[in-house]
Structure formats: structure tokens, C-alpha cells
Design an enzyme around this catalytic site. Structure first.
Site, PDB file in Angstrom:
ATOM      1  N   GLY A 246       0.854  -1.187   0.000  1.00 20.17           N
ATOM      2  CA  GLY A 246       0.000   0.000   0.000  1.00 20.17           C
ATOM      3  C   GLY A 246       0.886   1.232   0.000  1.00 20.17           C
ATOM      4  O   GLY A 246       2.092   1.133   0.265  1.00 20.17           O
TER       5      GLY A 246
ATOM      6  N   SER B 194       2.508   4.960   1.071  1.00 16.56           N
ATOM      7  CA  SER B 194       3.024   5.465   2.337  1.00 16.56           C
ATOM      8  C   SER B 194       1.894   6.050   3.183  1.00 16.56           C
ATOM      9  O   SER B 194       1.043   6.784   2.684  1.00 16.56           O
ATOM     10  CB  SER B 194       4.073   6.555   2.063  1.00 16.56           C
ATOM     11  OG  SER B 194       4.594   7.064   3.265  1.00 16.56           O
ATOM     12  N   GLY B 195       1.872   5.691   4.465  1.00 14.43           N
ATOM     13  CA  GLY B 195       0.846   6.198   5.357  1.00 14.43           C
ATOM     14  C   GLY B 195      -0.438   5.392   5.362  1.00 14.43           C
ATOM     15  O   GLY B 195      -1.387   5.728   6.079  1.00 14.43           O
ATOM     16  N   ALA B 196      -0.484   4.316   4.583  1.00 19.21           N
ATOM     17  CA  ALA B 196      -1.709   3.500   4.501  1.00 19.21           C
ATOM     18  C   ALA B 196      -1.977   2.746   5.791  1.00 19.21           C
ATOM     19  O   ALA B 196      -3.120   2.395   6.091  1.00 19.21           O
ATOM     20  CB  ALA B 196      -1.612   2.523   3.332  1.00 19.21           C
ATOM     21  N   GLY B 197      -0.913   2.472   6.553  1.00 21.01           N
ATOM     22  CA  GLY B 197      -1.088   1.738   7.804  1.00 21.01           C
ATOM     23  C   GLY B 197      -0.477   0.347   7.787  1.00 21.01           C
ATOM     24  O   GLY B 197      -0.743  -0.464   8.676  1.00 21.01           O
TER      25      GLY B 197
ATOM     26  N   SER C   1       6.160  -1.572  -2.064  1.00 22.89           N
ATOM     27  CA  SER C   1       6.248  -2.499  -3.212  1.00 22.89           C
ATOM     28  C   SER C   1       5.234  -2.104  -4.288  1.00 22.89           C
ATOM     29  O   SER C   1       4.249  -2.810  -4.507  1.00 22.89           O
ATOM     30  CB  SER C   1       6.051  -3.954  -2.770  1.00 22.89           C
ATOM     31  OG  SER C   1       4.968  -4.128  -1.893  1.00 22.89           O
TER      32      SER C   1
END
Length: 213
Positions: A46, A48-51, A120
Site C-alpha cells: 500500500g 506510504s501512510g496507509a497503515g 512495493s
């Protein structure tokens, strides 16, 4: 004995007939049986910052509490050692994922449940890691969080830098993110709690007979 080298003094193991894969008595099946678990790679992807790291870390804690043997490979952590020589160019980011995939494969050979948290961004790179493992041992987890929500979180201030032009080739801004087509686990993480998302992962692992709830 040192490994033979070519005329340019670079080791070429893939072409060297003197380097062979050794099969040992204590193998993957033995280690898995010893640990009483099914080895696999749970690959969180996911933007950046998606968790990704938060969910993966919480899931690992839950699995460890249940008695499972795990290891978490985190995108930032591997750049302090294994991949510290790599930049953030397209080629080096691909090499970063290749190395992590090979390490994850070795860890499953040790009988572990491996969790990885990496942006990725390209389908091809994730597919390469999938193909390193037997069928059913690579579980792709898409942490699907809207970009505007990720920008609001911006835990490292990276989106702010990217929007200001201080950070080039940033995934989701000026570099493409290819979302998984059919992930094994699809987490709609925008407004969901970490607890609920981890529970969804646990239920899926249970259905796939990786764990037993």
C-alpha cells in the site's frame, strides 16, 4: 576455499558449476512440524501512510500471543542493514524488494510465519516474490487507504515534501502505485480501526488453515 571469480573479479554464482544447493536433514518440513505451524509470507502492500506497518505489527503481536513463531520485515528497518547500500531509484527499489523476497523465503524455510510491510508499488515485483514460494505460501494483503487520508496522516512528512517538489519519484504523487488485482486479503483501511483490520486478517488466515482460532 574462496569462490572462483571471473576476469573482472566479480563472483558469478549463478553461472558457477562449483556452487550447488545443499539439502540438509533438518529441512523446512521438519522445522514447520517442530513449530507446529504452516510457514508463509504475509505481504502488506500500500502507499506510504496507509497503515501497513501498524497493522502488520499488531497482527504479529496477536500471532505471537497465540504461540506462533513469526518475524516482521519492515521497509524502514531493512534499510538500516540489509539494504543500506541502496538508493530510492527505480532500479534500487526493485533490488530492495528482491532482497527482501529472498530473505522472506529463507525465513519460511526456517518454519516461520513472515510478515512484510513494504510499499512495493509494482505488480511485477510482488509477483516475483510470489513465485519464490510454493502455492499458498504468499498472501498479498492490500492495505487500501485513500490517498487523501494518507496525506492527512503523513507520519513522516513525506507527502508535504513531495508536494513541495523536495522529494522526487514519490509513490502516489509523481510515481505510480499499481494496486493488486486480486489480493488474498483486501483491507479497506480508510475509516476502519486497526483492531477490526487485524481481526479480518486473522479470520482469513484461519480460513486458509495457516492458523487455528
Amino acid at each position: 576455499m574462496t569462490a572462483p571469480v571471473d576476469s573482472q573479479n566479480t563472483v558469478q554464482p549463478q553461472d558457477n558449476e562449483n556452487i550447488v544447493w545443499h539439502r540438509h536433514h533438518v529441512d523446512k518440513s521438519f522445522r514447520a512440524k517442530q513449530k507446529q505451524q504452516q510457514p508463509c509470507v504475509i505481504w502488506f502492500t500500500g502507499v506510504s501512510g496507509a497503515g501497513k506497518s501498524t497493522i502488520a505489527g499488531t497482527l504479529e503481536s496477536r500471532l505471537a500471543e497465540m504461540g506462533y513463531h513469526t518475524y516482521l520485515l519492515d521497509g524502514d528497518n531493512v534499510r538500516h542493514g540489509l539494504c543500506q547500500d541502496l538508493s530510492f531509484s527505480k532500479e534500487d527499489r526493485q533490488e530492495n524488494i528482491r532482497r527482501v523476497g529472498e530473505v522472506a523465503k529463507l525465513m519460511t524455510d526456517a518454519g516461520l510465519i513472515v510478515l512484510s510491510a513494504f510499499i512495493s508499488p509494482h505488480q511485477q515485483e510482488r509477483q516475483l516474490v510470489r513465485e519464490l514460494l510454493p502455492d499458498g505460501e504468499f498472501l498479498e494483503v492490500f492495505v487500501d487507504t485513500p490517498l487523501d487520508e494518507c496525506e492527512k496522516r503523513d507520519p513522516k512528512g513525506l507527502y508535504k515534501k513531495a508536494r513541495a517538489g523536495e522529494l522526487k519519484q514519490f509513490t502516489g504523487i509523481d510515481s505510480e502505485y499499481q494496486a493488486p488485482n486480486i489480493p488474498e486479503i483486501h483491507l479497506h483501511a480508510g475509516n476502519a480501526s486497526v483492531t477490526d483490520l487485524v481481526e479480518q486478517c486473522l479470520q482469513s488466515l484461519n480460513e486458509r488453515q495457516i492458523i487455528c482460532l
